[in-house]
Design a protein around this motif. Structure first.
Motif, PDB file in Angstrom:
ATOM      1  N   ARG A  73      15.001  -7.360   9.445  1.00 25.62           N
ATOM      2  CA  ARG A  73      14.825  -8.603  10.186  1.00 25.62           C
ATOM      3  C   ARG A  73      15.128  -9.840   9.350  1.00 25.62           C
ATOM      4  N   ASP A  74      14.897  -9.747   8.033  1.00 24.83           N
ATOM      5  CA  ASP A  74      15.211 -10.896   7.197  1.00 24.83           C
ATOM      6  C   ASP A  74      15.586 -10.424   5.784  1.00 24.83           C
TER       7      ASP A  74
ATOM      8  N   GLU B 234      12.943  -8.408   3.864  1.00 22.84           N
ATOM      9  CA  GLU B 234      12.804  -7.033   4.368  1.00 22.84           C
ATOM     10  C   GLU B 234      13.997  -6.192   3.934  1.00 22.84           C
TER      11      GLU B 234
END
Lengths: 371, 371, 371
Positions: free
Chosen positions: C136-137, C140
C-alpha cells in the motif's frame, strides 16, 4: 629464435631476503589482498608458469608442488636463487624503476647476477614525494622538484608516471599553469603530504619530465586494484599524446592489457608513441603468444618494446623473458612458415623488439649505467 | 576457397600518377605524420603484406626490398601497375566513396582495370561542404543540401558519414529540429566554413541520408589520428541505432577494429545493422584470420560485408582482397575440418560475406553503375 | 576430457510446449526483434551449433536442414526432446534463475530430465516487482521486500541482479539511505509500477541481497538490446566491488563478453569476485575455445564458473555444455601438449571450472534443492 641480449626496458628490484611462502605467493598476483578462501595464487597462469620454468633451474622437476619449490629455494638462499634464475633470462640490460619500496636490489645489483648492465628509471611520483618532505612551501617544493628532475635526467635513462594509479589517465592534456601548481602543492602540504594523487600535480610531473627530453614511461592497463581498469585505457591519453607530439620526447605505454590493441593503434599513428608487452605476457602464461600476436596487428615493428615488469621475485624475470622468447618464436615462426613473412624479416623484427628498439629509444649506447 | 566475384562495398580511388617513395609509404599507414626517426612505414603488417603479395604480380620475388619494388613499379607506370594489381583481386563490384581529395580514379575508372562495375558512395560531409560554398544563407544551404542528397540518392548506392572523425560517435541520437540546424549553419558560415564538425550538422546529415532509404555507412573504429579511438567505439552508436530502427534504412558499421566484437553484437540484435571487415583485415596481415574469426563470433552470417577500404594504392586493393580470401578460407576451412560446420554451409556463408550480403543490402542488381 | 558432473550455475527453464518454428528461431539469438529480411537466426554460430550437435540425439544427421530438425522435434514432443537433450549434457546441478516469464520448467523439473538436482536463483528485480503489487505504501513495500529477500535467502542458493539491463552498471556504489529508497518507491508506485529501472531501487536490491551473504550474480556484457553494451562493461562495477569487499558476500559476474578480460581482471584482484563463461561460449560456436582461452589469461583458476545460460530450448543446454567441454579440452589439452601445464594440473583445473568452484561458492553440499 636467435635473439641479441634482451633489453628489459621496465623492471624492478627483487627481494634481497628469502620471502615467507605467503609473501612469495603474493608476488605472483597483482592483487593486494589475501587469496579467496580455498584458493591459492599459485593457481594462476603466473603460478603455473613459475612452476613450469623455474624448478629445473633449481634442480627440481618442472611442475613440482609449490612447497617443494619453496623448500629448495630456501635451501639455496636468495643470492644463489637470484644468480641461477637471472642467469637464465638472456637479459643484457635492465632499465629498473627504483621508485618501489622494500628491501630490493638496485639496478647494478640486479644486473650483476647475470653480467648485465643496469640503468635507472625514475618514478616521478616517488621523486616528488621524497622532495616534498624537506620543502617549507610551494615555491621551494616546485624549485626543488625542478632541480631533482633535471638531476635525474642526467643519469636516469627515463622517467615513469603512475598517474593511472593515482587518478586515471583521463587527465587534462595541457601543462597546468604555475599558480594552479602552487595552489595544488599548498593543498597537498596542508593535508600532510598524503600519497600524491592530485591531477594538477600529476600533470605537472608529466610535463616537467617531458621537458627533459628523456622518454616517459606511462603505466596503462591492468595493475593492482589501486587503479580502476577502465580509467587506465591508453586511449584516454590521446589528447596528452597530441599535446606532446612536438616536444621531441617519446612516450612509452607500459603493459596496456587488455587495451593493447588501443596502445598499438596509438603507436601506429603517433611517431613519438611506443608500446610495451610487459606484464601482459608475464601474467598470461601460454596465452602470451596470443597476446603478443594481438599487439603485432597494428603496432609498427619499430615501436614495440620488451619488458618483464618483474618485481620482488627473480622468478618473474625468468618467466617474463622465457614467455617473451617463446611467444615471439611461435608468432614469427608461424608467419614465416606460411610465407606471410620472410625469414630474414622475422629475424630482423625479433631483434628489434627484443633489444634494438629500446637501445635506440633510450639511447643506451651513450647512456650512463646506474650504480 | 571458391568465391563469387567479390563486392568491395567500401573503397576509394587510387592515385592516377606514380607516387614518390615517401608518398607511397605514407599510404601504408593511417598515420598522417612522418615515421619516427629510424623507422619506416614498410615495417608494419601492411608493409609486409604488400611485399608478400604484390612483387610477384610485377615480376619480382615476394618479400623483395621496398626499393626494388618501387623501381619496378615506376618502370611499369601507374596504369599498368593498376591493371596488374586490380586484375588479381577478384573484385567484381567497387562501391567507391568519392569524397576524398586528390588526383584519384573514379568508380568506373577503378573498376575498369579488371572488368568490374563501379558504384558511387557519397560522403555526406564532403557533399555538405561543397554545397555550402555557393549558399547565401542557412535556408538556402539546407534547401540545396536537401536537393543534393535527394539527387545523390538517385544514382549513388549508399551514403557515408565520417562523424567519428569530426566529432566522435557519442552523438545525440535524434534528428535536430530545423531551428537548431539553421543556427548551426549560420555559425558555420560565420566562421568561414571550416571543416564541418558541428554535431548538430553531423546529425542533420545522418538523418537526411537515413530519410532517403539508401544504406548509410558509418566510419567506426580506427583510422587516422583525426579521430579519438575511444570516441569511435560503435557501441556509442547504440541510441542512434535504436532511433533509426523503424526507418527502413540499413546502417553499415565500417572497420570497427578494435571494437569489432561490439559491432558484431549490434549486428546480431538490430535487424538494420551490418558490419564490415574493411581496414581491420588490410592492416593486420597474417592476423586477418584471427580478426575475422572474432567478427564471426556474434555477427550473423548475413550481416557481415567485405571491403578493402583501399585508398591511393592499388596495392591496398590487392592486399585487402587476398587477406580476406586467405582469412576466410582459413577460418571456414578450420571449422569445416573439425566438423563444427558442414562444407555446404561454409561455401554458402563464404559467398554471403564475399558478395551476396552486399548485393542484397545495396540492391546492386537494380542499381545504377557510376560513370 | 574426464570431468565431474557439471554444475550449471546460471540457467533458466525451458518451454514446456512445442514452439512454432519462428519461436524456436527467436530463442537462438539475443535479439528481441524479427530477423532482417532475407536472413534467418539459424545463420549464426548458435544456429550452426544447434544443427551440429542436436540432430544426432534426435536420430538425424548433423547439420540437417532446420526444417527437418523441427519436424522431428515436433514428432518426438517437448518432453522426449528435453529428456534426450538434457540427458546428454552431463550437467548434474542446475542453478536456475526463476525470474523469467513464460511457461517454463522449474528447477527440479528441469533437472529431473537427466537425474540432476535443481537449485533456485532468485532474480531481485522480479521479486521486487511481485512484492510491490500488494503493497500500500513505500514503508510496507520495503518491509515486505526485506522479508521476501530474507525468505528467499533461506532456500535459494543465490540472488541475481539485472541492473545492467535496467540502468547500466555505472551505479553509485554505496547503499542508498532509507529516505532515498522510500522516495524512489513512492515515485515508482505513483508511476503505476512500470518495469523497475530506478537506480536507487536497483542499488537497494543489490545491497539487500549482499546483506544475506548469499552469492550475488550480476549480469554483465552482452544480452538482448534492452541493454547498452558499453554500459554493461563489468569494469564499471569496480567501485561497487570495492564497496562490497568486506561484506563476506561473493559477486559472480555473468557472461562478460566482450569484456571478459576485464571480468577476469576483477576476479584476479578481488577475492570475492568470480566470473562466468555463460552466454559467451553458447553464442560463439567453434570460437568458444578462443573465448575461454581469453578468460583463462588473467582469471585465477579457482574463480571461473561454468554455465549455459540456457533459456527456453533444451538445445541451448546441450550446445552450452558441449561447447564448454570441447573448448576446455582443446585449451587445456593444448597447454598440456606443449608442456606449459602438467596433465595433473589440467585435470584438476578442469574439474574446478566444471564443478568444484561452483560447489564451493554456492555451498552446494549443504544447500537446499529446489522443489
Amino acid at each position: 629464435m636467435d635473439l641479441p641480449p634482451l633489453v628489459d626496458h621496465h623492471c624492478h628490484g627483487v627481494l634481497r631476503y628469502e620471502p615467507a611462502p605467503g609473501t612469495f605467493a603474493a608476488y605472483l598476483t597483482e592483487s593486494d589482498r589475501p587469496p579467496a578462501a580455498g584458493t591459492t595464487f599459485f593457481d594462476t597462469q603466473t603460478g603455473f608458469a613459475v612452476r613450469r620454468w623455474c624448478p629445473p633451474l633449481l634442480d627440481l622437476p618442472a611442475h613440482c608442488p609449490p612447497g617443494d619449490y619453496l623448500d629448495r629455494r630456501r635451501a639455496l638462499g636468495p643470492d644463489e636463487t637470484r644468480r641461477r634464475l637471472l642467469g637464465a633470462t638472456g637479459i643484457g640490460a635492465y632499465l629498473l624503476d627504483t621508485g618501489l619500496p622494500g628491501d630490493l636490489t638496485g639496478p647494478a645489483e640486479t644486473a650483476r647476477a647475470a653480467g648485465g648492465t643496469g640503468y635507472e628509471v625514475v618514478r616521478l611520483e616517488a621523486l616528488a614525494e621524497r622532495t616534498a618532505i624537506g620543502a617549507r612551501d610551494a615555491e621551494e617544493f616546485t624549485d626543488a622538484l625542478g632541480t631533482a628532475i633535471e638531476d635525474a635526467a642526467r643519469t636516469a635513462v627515463a622517467f615513469k608516471s603512475v598517474a593511472a594509479y593515482r587518478h586515471g589517465l583521463a587527465l587534462d592534456p595541457l601543462p597546468p599553469p604555475p599558480h594552479e601548481v602552487h595552489r595544488a602543492v599548498r593543498d597537498w602540504m596542508a593535508a600532510g603530504l598524503p600519497r600524491l594523487a592530485d591531477p594538477v600535480l600529476l600533470r605537472h610531473l608529466v610535463w616537467q619530465a617531458v621537458a627533459t627530453g628523456r622518454p616517459l614511461q606511462l603505466h596503462t592497463g591492468f595493475g593492482d586494484p589501486d587503479l580502476r581498469l577502465d580509467h587506465a585505457d591508453p586511449a584516454l591519453l590521446t589528447d596528452l599524446v597530441k599535446a606532446t607530439a612536438d616536444t621531441g620526447t617519446d612516450l612509452v605505454l607500459l603493459h596496456c592489457y587488455p587495451y593493447h590493441r588501443q596502445a598499438a593503434y596509438l603507436a601506429s599513428v603517433f611517431p613519438h608513441v611506443y608500446a610495451d608487452v610487459g606484464l601482459a605476457l608475464t601474467h598470461t602464461g601460454p596465452r602470451a603468444t596470443a597476446v603478443l600476436a594481438e599487439f603485432l596487428e597494428l603496432a609498427p615493428f619499430a615501436k614495440l618494446l620488451f619488458s618483464t615488469d618483474a618485481y620482488g621475485l627473480p622468478e618473474l624475470y625468468l618467466v617474463g623473458s622465457v614467455l617473451f622468447r617463446t611467444a615471439l618464436a611461435a608468432v614469427l615462426g608461424d608467419w614465416t612458415a606460411t610465407g606471410a613473412w620472410s625469414a630474414a624479416d622475422a629475424r630482423r623484427v625479433g631483434a628489434m623488439i627484443a633489444a634494438d628498439n629500446a637501445r635506440r629509444v633510450y639511447g643506451l649506447d651513450a647512456a650512463t649505467a646506474a650504480p
